[in-house]
Design a protein around this motif. Sequence first.
Motif, PDB file in Angstrom:
ATOM      1  N   THR A   2       0.835  -1.191   0.000  1.00 32.26           N
ATOM      2  CA  THR A   2       0.000   0.000   0.000  1.00 32.26           C
ATOM      3  C   THR A   2       0.870   1.241   0.000  1.00 32.26           C
ATOM      4  OG1 THR A   2      -1.672  -1.169   1.267  1.00 32.26           O
ATOM      5  CG2 THR A   2      -1.808   1.219   1.228  1.00 32.26           C
ATOM      6  N   THR A   3       0.536   2.210  -0.865  1.00 36.63           N
ATOM      7  CA  THR A   3       1.256   3.469  -0.918  1.00 36.63           C
ATOM      8  C   THR A   3       0.456   4.517  -0.172  1.00 36.63           C
ATOM      9  OG1 THR A   3       2.210   2.942  -3.057  1.00 36.63           O
ATOM     10  CG2 THR A   3       2.183   5.252  -2.424  1.00 36.63           C
ATOM     11  N   VAL A   4       1.107   5.196   0.747  1.00 36.18           N
ATOM     12  CA  VAL A   4       0.469   6.250   1.529  1.00 36.18           C
ATOM     13  C   VAL A   4       1.142   7.569   1.164  1.00 36.18           C
ATOM     14  CG1 VAL A   4       0.004   7.116   3.835  1.00 36.18           C
ATOM     15  CG2 VAL A   4      -0.003   4.660   3.402  1.00 36.18           C
ATOM     16  N   ILE A   5       0.351   8.595   0.878  1.00 38.75           N
ATOM     17  CA  ILE A   5       0.897   9.906   0.578  1.00 38.75           C
ATOM     18  C   ILE A   5       0.553  10.839   1.729  1.00 38.75           C
ATOM     19  CG2 ILE A   5       0.875  11.864  -1.002  1.00 38.75           C
ATOM     20  CD1 ILE A   5       0.083   9.903  -3.210  1.00 38.75           C
ATOM     21  N   VAL A   6       1.584  11.367   2.381  1.00 39.93           N
ATOM     22  CA  VAL A   6       1.404  12.294   3.491  1.00 39.93           C
ATOM     23  C   VAL A   6       1.787  13.673   2.975  1.00 39.93           C
ATOM     24  CG1 VAL A   6       2.157  12.931   5.804  1.00 39.93           C
ATOM     25  CG2 VAL A   6       1.933  10.521   5.190  1.00 39.93           C
ATOM     26  N   GLY A   7       0.818  14.583   2.839  1.00 38.28           N
ATOM     27  CA  GLY A   7       1.099  15.888   2.251  1.00 38.28           C
ATOM     28  C   GLY A   7       1.429  15.704   0.783  1.00 38.28           C
ATOM     29  N   SER A   8       2.196  16.600   0.214  1.00 37.91           N
ATOM     30  CA  SER A   8       2.618  16.419  -1.167  1.00 37.91           C
ATOM     31  C   SER A   8       4.090  16.050  -1.176  1.00 37.91           C
ATOM     32  CB  SER A   8       2.366  17.687  -1.976  1.00 37.91           C
ATOM     33  OG  SER A   8       3.194  18.718  -1.525  1.00 37.91           O
ATOM     34  N   PRO A   9       4.470  15.093  -2.023  1.00 38.29           N
ATOM     35  CA  PRO A   9       5.873  14.687  -2.058  1.00 38.29           C
ATOM     36  C   PRO A   9       6.741  15.808  -2.618  1.00 38.29           C
ATOM     37  CG  PRO A   9       4.608  13.574  -3.765  1.00 38.29           C
ATOM     38  CD  PRO A   9       3.648  14.336  -2.942  1.00 38.29           C
ATOM     39  N   LYS A  10       7.967  15.883  -2.142  1.00 33.40           N
ATOM     40  CA  LYS A  10       8.860  16.927  -2.621  1.00 33.40           C
ATOM     41  C   LYS A  10       9.513  16.491  -3.927  1.00 33.40           C
ATOM     42  CE  LYS A  10      13.222  15.948  -0.353  1.00 33.40           C
ATOM     43  NZ  LYS A  10      14.235  16.489   0.532  1.00 33.40           N
ATOM     44  N   ILE A  11      10.039  17.462  -4.658  1.00 34.89           N
ATOM     45  CA  ILE A  11      10.740  17.197  -5.901  1.00 34.89           C
ATOM     46  C   ILE A  11      12.219  17.058  -5.563  1.00 34.89           C
ATOM     47  CG2 ILE A  11      11.281  18.070  -8.216  1.00 34.89           C
ATOM     48  CD1 ILE A  11       8.305  17.435  -7.767  1.00 34.89           C
ATOM     49  N   THR A  12      12.829  15.989  -6.039  1.00 31.51           N
ATOM     50  CA  THR A  12      14.242  15.747  -5.766  1.00 31.51           C
ATOM     51  C   THR A  12      15.011  15.715  -7.082  1.00 31.51           C
ATOM     52  OG1 THR A  12      15.806  14.287  -4.639  1.00 31.51           O
ATOM     53  CG2 THR A  12      13.977  13.229  -5.777  1.00 31.51           C
ATOM     54  N   ASP A  13      16.327  15.708  -7.022  1.00 32.92           N
ATOM     55  CA  ASP A  13      17.138  15.713  -8.231  1.00 32.92           C
ATOM     56  C   ASP A  13      17.960  14.438  -8.399  1.00 32.92           C
ATOM     57  OD1 ASP A  13      18.855  16.154  -6.158  1.00 32.92           O
ATOM     58  OD2 ASP A  13      19.918  17.810  -7.079  1.00 32.92           O
ATOM     59  N   LYS A  68      10.237   7.461  -8.271  1.00 35.02           N
ATOM     60  CA  LYS A  68       9.482   7.752  -7.058  1.00 35.02           C
ATOM     61  C   LYS A  68      10.241   7.167  -5.872  1.00 35.02           C
ATOM     62  CE  LYS A  68       5.087   7.808  -9.434  1.00 35.02           C
ATOM     63  NZ  LYS A  68       3.752   7.213  -9.557  1.00 35.02           N
ATOM     64  N   HIS A  69      10.407   7.989  -4.827  1.00 31.81           N
ATOM     65  CA  HIS A  69      11.127   7.579  -3.618  1.00 31.81           C
ATOM     66  C   HIS A  69      10.110   7.314  -2.517  1.00 31.81           C
ATOM     67  CE1 HIS A  69      15.183   8.720  -5.055  1.00 31.81           C
ATOM     68  NE2 HIS A  69      14.486   9.566  -5.811  1.00 31.81           N
ATOM     69  N   PHE A  70      10.140   6.095  -1.976  1.00 31.92           N
ATOM     70  CA  PHE A  70       9.205   5.662  -0.940  1.00 31.92           C
ATOM     71  C   PHE A  70       9.942   5.340   0.349  1.00 31.92           C
ATOM     72  CE2 PHE A  70       7.215   4.454  -4.943  1.00 31.92           C
ATOM     73  CZ  PHE A  70       5.911   4.894  -4.780  1.00 31.92           C
ATOM     74  N   CYS A  71       9.236   5.462   1.467  1.00 32.30           N
ATOM     75  CA  CYS A  71       9.750   4.995   2.747  1.00 32.30           C
ATOM     76  C   CYS A  71       9.715   3.463   2.713  1.00 32.30           C
ATOM     77  CB  CYS A  71       8.883   5.512   3.893  1.00 32.30           C
ATOM     78  SG  CYS A  71       9.325   4.816   5.502  1.00 32.30           S
TER      79      CYS A  71
END
Length: 85
Positions: A2-13, A68-71
């Motif tokens: 299951t993917t959980v989104i807390v707030g909006s994900p940040k943009i990384t490089d 996409k970076h996930f915990c």
Amino acid sequence: MTTVIVGSPKITDTYEPYQEYCPRCQATHTTRIEQTRGNCWWITFVLGCVFFFPLCYWLCCASSKDTKHFCPSCGTLLAIRQGGC
């Protein structure tokens, strides 16, 4: 998983896993990554197939895809790196 989104994900490089704080776990983890085909990938694919076939070679590179970076602990989406365009 299951993917959980807390707030909006940040943009990384970065396309590689890195240390990121997870607000849900309240701990720092090395991210788990998934590479997916985004809008830019599909546009390049169609244009490459129609007009310039060698352009499709670029589509095999990791830099052409969204990362996409996930915990790794709870599955929260932490950051996104948009590929290509």
